[in-house]
Design an enzyme around this catalytic site. Structure first.
Site, PDB file in Angstrom:
ATOM      1  N   CYS A 217      14.927  47.550 -13.970  1.00 56.81           N
ATOM      2  CA  CYS A 217      13.844  47.825 -13.025  1.00 56.81           C
ATOM      3  C   CYS A 217      13.914  49.290 -12.564  1.00 56.81           C
ATOM      4  O   CYS A 217      13.787  50.190 -13.372  1.00 56.81           O
ATOM      5  CB  CYS A 217      13.898  46.840 -11.860  1.00 56.81           C
TER       6      CYS A 217
ATOM      7  N   HIS B 168      13.224  42.006 -14.413  1.00 55.33           N
ATOM      8  CA  HIS B 168      14.377  41.509 -13.665  1.00 55.33           C
ATOM      9  C   HIS B 168      15.003  40.350 -14.444  1.00 55.33           C
ATOM     10  O   HIS B 168      14.600  39.197 -14.266  1.00 55.33           O
ATOM     11  CB  HIS B 168      13.950  41.019 -12.281  1.00 55.33           C
TER      12      HIS B 168
ATOM     13  N   GLU C 242      17.726  38.863 -13.934  1.00 58.43           N
ATOM     14  CA  GLU C 242      18.350  37.916 -13.008  1.00 58.43           C
ATOM     15  C   GLU C 242      17.350  36.932 -12.413  1.00 58.43           C
ATOM     16  O   GLU C 242      17.733  35.922 -11.820  1.00 58.43           O
ATOM     17  CB  GLU C 242      19.090  38.674 -11.897  1.00 58.43           C
TER      18      GLU C 242
END
Length: 218
Positions: free
Chosen positions: A83, A192, A194
């Site tokens: 990001c 992202h 995650e």
């Protein structure tokens, strides 16, 4: 014991990145959130995540002396930028009134232009939600993923790399933009991982087992 250092410069959801990496780490791998220069120098792998504005990020890096340290750490070990951690590796961003970045990869960062979507309505900025990434080439971090994997994005700016050879993946949002970059042991994504469920965890799994080389077996 192999150390994976997540670079702590006070920007964004760092703890969720740490938890996702810990979920995929092998026995014998430890994940540390740190801004200590010596720990970063000694780490076997580095992860550079972040959310927020480019100007604030550069100020935070500068206050820790990391703006001078990081360029030297991207060439000799696996390094993952996520990001804002992708954008900061470029040369210049038009965000924050215009700010010089780390200059590790040639290119700039620019805001998405106002465009109409397929239904004739303006596309929303930021680009937020799930979108596909079309891998460019057989990079080890794509192994085991679908042909066009889904990832989660939240961003108003995107990278415009100078070198087409640095592009490792592309995404469509009113235009086709470079959503992943790779050069040597450096790999970056605008999304992202995650927050990207199985595809994101698989990419982190691959990173934790990647030797830093280009196309080949993970």
């Amino acid at each position: 014991m192999e150390t994976i250092a997540v670079i702590d410069y006070g920007m964004g959801n760092l703890h969720s990145v740490v938890r996702a990496l810990e979920h995929e780490a092998d026995i014998g791998q430890r994940v540390l959130l740190t801004d200590d220069p010596d720990t970063l120098r000694e780490a076997d792998r580095l992860v550079f995540p972040g959310q927020g504005a480019a100007g604030d990020a550069m100020q935070a890096l500068g206050s820790r002396g990391l703006d001078r340290l990081l360029p030297a750490l991207t060439a000799d070990r696996p390094f993952l930028g996520l990001c804002l951690g992708q954008q900061i590796l470029m040369q210049h961003s038009e965000e924050s009134g215009g700010v010089d970045l780390l200059g590790i990869l040639p290119g700039r960062v620019a805001r998405f232009p106002e465009r109409e979507g397929p239904e004739g309505r303006p596309l929303k900025i930021p680009h937020m939600g799930w979108n596909r990434v079309l891998p460019a080439g057989d990079h080890p971090l794509w192994h085991g993923l679908p042909e066009t994997p889904w990832f989660y994005f939240v961003h108003s700016y995107r990278v415009l790399p100078e070198n087409e050879a640095d592009v490792a993946g592309r995404t469509d949002y009113g235009e086709t933009f470079a959503s992943a970059l790779a050069r040597g042991p450096l790999f970056t994504m605008q999304c992202h991982p995650e927050k990207s469920a199985a595809c994101g965890l698989r990419l982190l799994h691959n990173f934790l087992r990647w030797d830093g080389e280009g196309p080949g077996a993970v």
